[in-house]
Design an enzyme around this catalytic site. Structure first.
Site, PDB file in Angstrom:
ATOM      1  CG  ASP A 298      -2.111   0.941   1.082  1.00 28.39           C
ATOM      2  OD1 ASP A 298      -3.141   0.574   0.493  1.00 28.39           O
ATOM      3  OD2 ASP A 298      -1.983   2.087   1.559  1.00 28.39           O
TER       4      ASP A 298
ATOM      5  CE1 TYR B  23      -5.461   6.588  -0.814  1.00 34.53           C
ATOM      6  CE2 TYR B  23      -5.276   7.101   1.532  1.00 34.53           C
ATOM      7  CZ  TYR B  23      -5.351   6.172   0.509  1.00 34.53           C
ATOM      8  OH  TYR B  23      -5.333   4.832   0.796  1.00 34.53           O
TER       9      TYR B  23
ATOM     10  CG  HIS C 269      -4.400  -4.114   0.132  1.00 34.76           C
ATOM     11  ND1 HIS C 269      -3.718  -3.591  -0.948  1.00 34.76           N
ATOM     12  CD2 HIS C 269      -4.418  -3.125   1.062  1.00 34.76           C
ATOM     13  CE1 HIS C 269      -3.353  -2.346  -0.691  1.00 34.76           C
ATOM     14  NE2 HIS C 269      -3.762  -2.039   0.526  1.00 34.76           N
TER      15      HIS C 269
END
Length: 478
Positions: free
Chosen positions: A247, A397, A454
């Protein structure tokens, strides 16, 4: 006669000069060419730079406190009572019949999670679990950085201890690594006897996540994080170290390898960001569906990559709605999540469902308890709750995507350090090995993992530990 002799003599003299000049010229041209080639192929690096993320202006005088301070997670009756009161006020939203997790977190199952959280989950006990590893704080570039540092309790004779920095992502935390740490610090004890490598593991919290202070200034991105983590490792006394991530941790550690390759002995990833778009790539995608070998795809690449539109467009669109919010106006949604523990849990745990296995979309309980316990899942949620860091974690982000909308700018800087890639089959996107070489120029291992998604360290710690160990063994033999 002289007419015949002089030209011949001149020709002889000329040939003698050539005998000297031609090699010299060749050497000169070769040297220039070599310099040009070296300059063209010189290992480019990302400028390390510097930064200040503390509140207000950077102090003009005085050095930063470089001390490393022991830290312990604590809780209180007041903190737990506040949580319980908010859980008691949970306002239930009736679910759409037969929707499972297609609309997001199933509200009927959420009711069960909230009941467990309120009546059975023991936060004090989980705090003790969190504190079983040594925690520390240190101030870097104006903010307090949290990390755990776990050394092996016993090192067999002849075994080398290698420092390994492991970096989490969103919506995870340093807690993701709690199950893999003992496998890396004491591999023989857990049946991982391969080779002579033992690790000491350092797991920092990304600034703005968990117990790391949030940046007070704008534009805190993965480059700034990479620089801070290099400074952290240097402060701990390490000159060379291995790094691992998935990630955001994948991007941060990749940037670390691009920034100071001389400090990175090896880079191991369980997610790769490759976003290059071109006509050649499009042709590759089209041909790969029919003749994968022609475009460098293995049979397993083809199985994981196709049908292309379903796996790389529809599935990605379905799973990335959160990203658009967080990359544009994170504070708006974040404020609501920071005020509601139930909303926070639904937002975070939905990712642990479909990012672990795409088929969990069809399960009423999101398949969550087939891979994790509610104690494990809620402990991760609590790290965000008690630190009030959901908003600052979401801002990460915006800071990254604002500068680099498709996260491809840094791909122009190749990664030349030895690299290992563990490709888990349920990862959100699969990147074929042939494509990873666009950025990672020195791939030592690329493993098609048999299962997992993930959150690799959290879900399949033993598989990931085995792959890391095998990768490091090969690097050590180079």
């Amino acid at each position: 006669m002289w007419r015949d002799i002089l030209p011949n003599a001149w020709a002889f003299e000329y040939s003698q000069k050539n005998a000297v000049l031609v090699p010299v010229a060749a050497l000169g041209v070769g040297g220039v060419l070599l310099c040009w080639l070296r300059s063209g192929h010189k290992m480019k690096t990302i400028d390390m730079g510097d930064g200040w993320w503390g509140s207000g202006e950077r102090p003009l005088k005085g050095k930063e406190d470089t001390s490393i301070r022991p830290f312990k997670i604590e809780t209180s009756d007041k903190e737990i009572e506040d949580l319980h009161q908010r859980l008691d006020r949970f306002r239930f939203t009736p679910h759409v019949e037969g929707a499972a997790f297609h609309y997001g977190f199933n509200s009927t199952y959420l009711r069960k999670v909230v009941a467990y959280w309120r009546n059975q989950f023991d936060w004090r006990k989980q705090v003790e679990v969190l504190n079983k590893y040594p925690h520390f704080h240190t101030t870097i570039e104006g903010i307090d950085i949290h990390f755990i540092h776990v050394k092996p309790s016993y090192v067999p004779h002849g075994r080398a201890v290698r420092p390994l920095l492991m970096v989490h992502g969103w919506p995870g935390s340093f807690y993701e690594f709690y199950k893999i740490i003992p496998l890396l610090t004491a591999p023989a004890k857990h049946g991982l006897n391969e080779g002579d490598v033992v690790f000491e593991v350092i797991c920092p919290s990304i600034p703005g996540y968990g117990f790391s202070e949030a940046p007070h200034q704008r534009e805190f991105d993965s480059i700034a994080t990479a620089r801070i983590f290099h400074k952290l490792m240097n402060r701990l006394g390490f000159k060379e170290y291995y790094i691992q991530g998935g990630d955001w941790g994948s991007r941060i550690t990749t940037n670390m390898a691009q920034m100071l390759p001389q400090s990175v002995k090896g880079l191991h990833l369980n997610l790769v960001f490759i976003a290059r778009q071109s006509l050649g790539r499009l042709i590759c995608i089209m041909l790969g569906a029919y003749v994968p070998w022609l475009v460098g795809f293995s049979r397993e690449d083809a199985r994981r990559f196709y049908p292309f539109m379903q796996k790389n467009v529809y599935d990605v669109l379905r799973e990335s709605g959160y990203m658009h919010i967080q990359a544009t106006k994170p504070d708006t949604a974040g404020c609501g999540l920071n005020d509601s523990p139930v909303g926070l849990a639904a937002y975070i745990l939905e990712k642990f469902s479909t990012w672990t296995d795409k088929s969990f979309l069809y399960h009423d309980d999101g398949g969550l308890e087939s891979k994790y316990s509610l104690d494990e899942l809620l402990t991760n949620v609590m790290i965000y709750w008690v630190t009030s860091t959901i908003v600052s974690s979401m801002r990460y982000y915006k800071e990254n995507f604002s500068k680099d909308p498709d996260l491809s700018a840094h791909n122009r800087v190749g990664v030349y350090v030895p690299t290992g890639i563990a490709a888990f089959p349920q990862e959100i996107v699969h990147v074929p090995r042939a494509w990873t070489k666009d950025v990672y120029k020195n791939i030592i291992t690329y493993t098609y993992m048999p299962r997992g998604g993930h959150f690799a360290a959290f879900e399949e710690p033993k598989l990931l530990a085995q792959d890391i160990i095998q990768f490091v063994q090969k690097v050590e033999q180079l």
